[in-house]
Design a protein around this motif. Structure first.
Motif, mmCIF file in Angstrom:
data_model
loop_
_atom_site.group_PDB
_atom_site.id
_atom_site.type_symbol
_atom_site.label_atom_id
_atom_site.label_comp_id
_atom_site.label_asym_id
_atom_site.label_seq_id
_atom_site.Cartn_x
_atom_site.Cartn_y
_atom_site.Cartn_z
ATOM 1 N N LEU A 42 0.857 -1.186 0.000
ATOM 2 C CA LEU A 42 0.000 0.000 0.000
ATOM 3 C C LEU A 42 0.889 1.231 0.000
ATOM 4 O O LEU A 42 1.917 1.253 0.678
ATOM 5 C CB LEU A 42 -0.832 0.050 1.284
ATOM 6 C CG LEU A 42 -2.182 -0.622 1.329
ATOM 7 C CD1 LEU A 42 -2.732 -0.518 2.749
ATOM 8 C CD2 LEU A 42 -3.152 0.007 0.343
ATOM 9 N N GLN A 43 0.495 2.248 -0.728
ATOM 10 C CA GLN A 43 1.300 3.469 -0.685
ATOM 11 C C GLN A 43 1.078 4.152 0.668
ATOM 12 O O GLN A 43 -0.053 4.222 1.144
ATOM 13 C CB GLN A 43 0.879 4.391 -1.816
ATOM 14 C CG GLN A 43 1.128 3.763 -3.179
ATOM 15 C CD GLN A 43 0.699 4.697 -4.278
ATOM 16 O OE1 GLN A 43 1.188 5.812 -4.371
ATOM 17 N NE2 GLN A 43 -0.227 4.237 -5.099
ATOM 18 N N HIS B 107 0.834 7.137 1.644
ATOM 19 C CA HIS B 107 -0.167 8.219 1.766
ATOM 20 C C HIS B 107 -1.581 7.659 1.796
ATOM 21 O O HIS B 107 -2.488 8.310 2.302
ATOM 22 C CB HIS B 107 -0.002 9.258 0.638
ATOM 23 C CG HIS B 107 -0.537 8.816 -0.690
ATOM 24 N ND1 HIS B 107 0.212 8.100 -1.597
ATOM 25 C CD2 HIS B 107 -1.757 8.965 -1.249
ATOM 26 C CE1 HIS B 107 -0.522 7.836 -2.670
ATOM 27 N NE2 HIS B 107 -1.715 8.353 -2.490
ATOM 28 N N GLU B 108 -1.766 6.443 1.301
ATOM 29 C CA GLU B 108 -3.093 5.819 1.437
ATOM 30 C C GLU B 108 -3.183 5.075 2.768
ATOM 31 O O GLU B 108 -4.144 5.221 3.510
ATOM 32 C CB GLU B 108 -3.364 4.859 0.267
ATOM 33 C CG GLU B 108 -3.620 5.603 -1.036
ATOM 34 C CD GLU B 108 -4.205 4.739 -2.148
ATOM 35 O OE1 GLU B 108 -3.917 3.522 -2.202
ATOM 36 O OE2 GLU B 108 -4.956 5.291 -2.982
ATOM 37 N N ARG B 109 -2.152 4.264 3.083
ATOM 38 C CA ARG B 109 -2.236 3.470 4.305
ATOM 39 C C ARG B 109 -2.383 4.343 5.540
ATOM 40 O O ARG B 109 -3.134 4.036 6.455
ATOM 41 C CB ARG B 109 -1.023 2.558 4.462
ATOM 42 C CG ARG B 109 -1.235 1.593 5.613
ATOM 43 C CD ARG B 109 0.011 1.026 6.232
ATOM 44 N NE ARG B 109 0.676 0.082 5.364
ATOM 45 C CZ ARG B 109 1.820 0.370 4.750
ATOM 46 N NH1 ARG B 109 2.389 1.542 4.917
ATOM 47 N NH2 ARG B 109 2.394 -0.514 3.998
ATOM 48 N N SER C 73 -3.550 7.386 5.665
ATOM 49 C CA SER C 73 -4.611 8.400 5.593
ATOM 50 C C SER C 73 -5.619 8.112 6.714
ATOM 51 O O SER C 73 -5.854 6.954 7.064
ATOM 52 C CB SER C 73 -5.314 8.348 4.233
ATOM 53 O OG SER C 73 -5.998 7.113 4.088
ATOM 54 N N LEU D 104 -8.295 5.426 5.710
ATOM 55 C CA LEU D 104 -7.949 3.996 5.663
ATOM 56 C C LEU D 104 -7.583 3.481 7.055
ATOM 57 O O LEU D 104 -7.895 2.338 7.396
ATOM 58 C CB LEU D 104 -6.831 3.720 4.659
ATOM 59 C CG LEU D 104 -6.780 2.250 4.218
ATOM 60 C CD1 LEU D 104 -8.080 1.780 3.587
ATOM 61 C CD2 LEU D 104 -5.630 1.997 3.257
ATOM 62 N N LEU E 242 -14.421 5.048 -0.333
ATOM 63 C CA LEU E 242 -12.999 4.889 -0.666
ATOM 64 C C LEU E 242 -12.810 4.119 -1.973
ATOM 65 O O LEU E 242 -11.857 4.362 -2.707
ATOM 66 C CB LEU E 242 -12.267 4.172 0.474
ATOM 67 C CG LEU E 242 -12.176 4.964 1.781
ATOM 68 C CD1 LEU E 242 -11.508 4.119 2.859
ATOM 69 C CD2 LEU E 242 -11.411 6.266 1.576
ATOM 70 N N GLN F 297 -12.570 6.305 -4.839
ATOM 71 C CA GLN F 297 -11.434 7.231 -4.960
ATOM 72 C C GLN F 297 -10.067 6.554 -4.989
ATOM 73 O O GLN F 297 -9.101 7.126 -5.472
ATOM 74 C CB GLN F 297 -11.403 8.182 -3.737
ATOM 75 C CG GLN F 297 -12.694 8.912 -3.478
ATOM 76 C CD GLN F 297 -12.711 9.543 -2.085
ATOM 77 O OE1 GLN F 297 -11.847 9.263 -1.251
ATOM 78 N NE2 GLN F 297 -13.697 10.395 -1.839
ATOM 79 N N GLY F 298 -9.962 5.350 -4.425
ATOM 80 C CA GLY F 298 -8.643 4.794 -4.121
ATOM 81 C C GLY F 298 -7.964 4.090 -5.278
ATOM 82 O O GLY F 298 -8.546 3.846 -6.336
ATOM 83 N N SER F 299 -6.702 3.732 -5.058
ATOM 84 C CA SER F 299 -5.902 2.970 -6.024
ATOM 85 C C SER F 299 -6.413 1.524 -6.044
ATOM 86 O O SER F 299 -7.131 1.097 -5.135
ATOM 87 C CB SER F 299 -4.440 2.984 -5.576
ATOM 88 O OG SER F 299 -4.323 2.280 -4.350
ATOM 89 N N MET G 158 -5.568 -0.116 -2.803
ATOM 90 C CA MET G 158 -6.453 0.233 -1.697
ATOM 91 C C MET G 158 -7.766 -0.533 -1.796
ATOM 92 O O MET G 158 -8.309 -1.001 -0.791
ATOM 93 C CB MET G 158 -6.722 1.737 -1.659
ATOM 94 C CG MET G 158 -7.394 2.145 -0.354
ATOM 95 S SD MET G 158 -8.296 3.682 -0.455
ATOM 96 C CE MET G 158 -7.246 4.781 0.404
#
Ligand code: 3E9
Ligand code: MG
Ligand code: MG
Ligand code: MG
Ligand code: MG
Ligand code: MG
Length: 350
Positions: free
Chosen positions: A195-196, A198-200, A202, A205, A275, A278-280, A283
């Protein structure tokens, strides 16, 4: 106490190799001499491998196998040290022992605790986790292990004082003391992605992961209440905490615990939908795995001999329902977690 069928909006799934994984985990516990022979023969009947196989139904088999061995190792710590062992009410001594174990996870080649079954088992797990995960994920796993250890020391202090914690303290402690956050790094490793950060990290998340911990541990409290309330005296359980906090009967406290997990489940579903928009792709996969973890705990808990205890049967349900008992979008009146509701605008939860 009769446990009603609980709300299960997430589909059931299990890894096809669950039987082999379950068998291999029992052999692994024997190989490392975890717990006593009696403890191991009891755990061998509790479907630990099936539990891990439900958490990662589509995961890489080697990772599911490591997770399964790790879960039995966690039960050796949780049963053997934290709840039924000599250190259960000795927070200072427990902290020292756990710090030494943590050193083995930080560097499995550290020449200490040689021959200690939990340390040798952890050494093996650490080497295998290092092969399955990136350096970042291994570091994360060690950090989450520390989180779990810190929380079980808090539990030991509650036990030493023979105190029922406040609902707010208990909800906070339970995010970590059920070892749910230590399992979460495996959700990435099992599908071979990172997980990147900035996502993990956030808030959204993190909240979804915390909600997963809340739902799985509240469910554990509901299904393990029979086992725990018949144990050796002191126990930590949300049903007991709610009885104490609001002066409720056991039945009324159970109804409230179910309503609380239902409300958090509804919020989890709303947050996940938001999410997913919006997410990758990573994610989105992570959110699928969090959901699988929730359902895994439900499916495993109503069937495992750990909780059904046939010699003194628990009145557990045989199925689930498709309706929550409480679908209110109001935050729970628990200060440590009420911020979760800020992440989902009321228009999305309606
Ligand atoms: C443990 O609390 C709660 C877990 C069963 C939830 C999900 C399982 C895991 C994340 C892996 C293993 C975790 C451990 C061993 C803590 P509790 O009340 O100590 O479990 P119990 O089975 O004794 O009711
Ligand atoms: Mg078995
Ligand atoms: Mg425990
Ligand atoms: Mg326990
Ligand atoms: Mg329990
Ligand atoms: Mg407990």
């Amino acid at each position: 106490m009769v446990i009603p069928p609980t709300y299960a909006p997430i589909p059931s799934a299990i890894h096809p190799s669950h039987a082999a994984i379950d068998k291999q985990t029992a052999a692994w516990a024997d190989q490392f001499d975890l717990g006593s022979p009696q403890w191991r023969s009891r755990l061998a009947t509790q479907d630990i491998g099936a539990f891990a196989s439900r958490i990662l139904p589509e995961g890489q088999e080697d990772v599911v196998a490591v997770l399964s061995d790790f879960v039995i190792w966690l039960f050796a710590v949780d049963d053997g040290y934290c709840e039924e062992g000599d250190l259960a009410d000795k927070p200072y001594e427990l902290a020292a022992v756990l710090h030494r174990l943590l050193r083995v996870a930080q560097n499995p080649h550290t020449p200490m605790l040689a021959g200690d079954p939990l340390a040798e088992g952890l050494r093996d797990l650490t080497l295998r986790v290092s092969r399955c995960g990136t350096a970042l994920q291994v570091g994360r796993w060690v950090d989450t292990l520390r989180e779990y250890f810190f929380a079980v020391v808090w539990e030991a202090e509650q036990r030493a004082a023979n105190r029922v914690p406040t609902l707010n303290d208990y909800a906070l402690m339970r995010l970590y003391d059920g070892a749910t956050s230590v399992v979460q790094p495996f959700l990435e490793m099992g599908h071979g992605y990172e997980l990147q950060p900035h996502e993990r990290d956030s808030p959204a998340l993190r909240a979804a992961a915390e909600m997963t911990s809340f739902i799985t541990t509240w469910d554990n409290d509901i299904y393990s209440h029979h086992k725990e309330s018949r144990g050796t005296g002191y126990y930590l359980n949300s049903v007991r905490v709610l009885m104490h906090e609001y002066d409720l009967s056991p039945e009324a406290a159970l109804t409230m615990a179910v309503a609380q997990r239902d409300r958090v489940m509804c919020l989890f579903l709303s947050l996940r939908a938001k999410l997913e928009d919006q997410g990758s792709p990573q994610m989105r996969q992570y959110l699928r795995s969090l959901a699988a973890f929730i359902r895994a705990t439900q499916d495993w808990s109503i069937t495992s001999l750990r909780y059904t205890t046939p010699d003194d049967p628990a009145d557990l349900p045989h199925a689930f329902t498709d309706r929550p008992t409480d679908d209110s979008t109001e935050p729970l009146d628990i200060a440590s977690i009420s911020w979760w509701w800020d992440l989902v605008p009321a228009s999305r939860t309606a």
